[in-house]
Scaffold this active site. Structure first.
Site, mmCIF file in Angstrom:
data_model
loop_
_atom_site.group_PDB
_atom_site.id
_atom_site.type_symbol
_atom_site.label_atom_id
_atom_site.label_comp_id
_atom_site.label_asym_id
_atom_site.label_seq_id
_atom_site.Cartn_x
_atom_site.Cartn_y
_atom_site.Cartn_z
ATOM 1 C CB SER A 137 -0.869 0.006 1.266
ATOM 2 O OG SER A 137 -1.444 1.284 1.491
ATOM 3 C CE1 TYR A 164 -3.692 -2.223 5.252
ATOM 4 C CE2 TYR A 164 -3.182 0.091 4.877
ATOM 5 C CZ TYR A 164 -3.466 -1.166 4.385
ATOM 6 O OH TYR A 164 -3.507 -1.386 3.028
#
Length: 281
Positions: free
Chosen positions: A137, A151
């Site tokens: 990501s 995360y």
């Protein structure tokens, strides 16, 4: 192509994994797709056939992953492209999140991908070819998002071990690409794909604002088209010399450049102190 490659995709019952699976099948590739629920794959894509193998797999169970890899090898004879796509976003500040919430995010996003790599690598080494895509990501490159530290840290971990993996598998003719996607218009920020803290702390107003912005404003308005994202991955898989690092989306480029500028400025401002630690002759 006279012989289409065999793809193995995790997290394929929704989002980018589902779109990629459908696009590959339309183009005649062989695809083994995994999900925690095999029926969800069948509902979305169809029954098992000569080109499609739906597999129920618990990403966090190494033995289960090993069995899924072996089932794919037995069915198609090989794996050419592996896509570690499964994952979810655990929102919450570092203080708010419990040990279990943190561990679960790492079990899926980090250890799950490592289980797949560990069990697929012997086959890729033996055939001396293949391509591994680890989907991180942009949050695996820049982590300055309040409430997304855990995360982002899972995706930083993916970035770290992928850089090493690229060097480890290079001698065997196996390519490795670390993908940093920006925001894609999938259900990644929807209920079931994102988790909020079980015990939020009211004082963290900035984190709550960032959380709500993602859940209510960004969700459904992401700037990137997952159909185009799937096409990009297929294009990368056909390149003779694919990149190790690949940023996907204009927003990914924007955030990456902001991080690079920040690091360069920090290096410049602290060069004298930062380089003062060497032994002097």
């Amino acid at each position: 192509m006279s012989t289409k490659k065999v793809w193995f995709i995790t997290g394929a019952s929704k989002g980018l994994g589902l779109i990629l699976t459908k696009k590959l099948l339309l183009e005649g590739y062989n695809v083994a797709s995994t999900s925690r629920d095999k029926q969800s794959l069948i509902n979305e894509i169809g029954e098992e056939n000569e080109n499609f193998l739906p597999i129920e797999m618990d990403l966090t169970n190494n033995q289960n992953v090993k069995q899924a890899i072996e089932t794919t090898i037995n069915y198609f004879g090989r794996i050419d492209v592996l896509v570690n796509n499964a994952g979810y976003s655990q929102i919450g500040t570092l203080e708010e999140l419990s040990e279990a919430e943190v561990e679960n995010n790492f079990k899926v996003n980090v250890f799950g991908s490592l289980n797949v790599i560990r069990n697929a690598s012997p086959h890729l080494r033996k055939q001396k070819s293949g391509h591994i895509f680890n989907i991180a990501s942009i949050g695996g490159y820049t982590g300055n998002f309040a409430g997304f530290g855990i995360y982002c840290s899972t995706k930083f971990a993916v970035a770290g071990f992928t850089e090493a993996l690229a060097e480890e598998l290079k001698p065997f003719g196996v390519h490795t690409t670390l993908v940093y996607p920006g925001y894609f218009r999938t259900n990644f920020l929807s209920q079931g794909s994102v988790k909020t803290p079980a015990n939020p702390i009211d004082d963290y107003k900035t984190a709550r604002e960032m959380e709500q912005a993602h859940l209510k404003e960004i969700n459904g308005n992401q700037p990137n088209d997952p159909e185009k994202g799937a096409e990009v991955l297929i294009t990368l898989s056909e390149q003779k010399h694919p990149p190790v690092h690949f940023f996907m989306g204009e927003d990914a480029y924007h955030y990456a450049n902001l991080k690079i500028d920040t690091i360069q400025q920090a290096l410049k401002e602290n060069i004298n102190l930062g380089t003062s630690t060497a032994f002097k002759n």
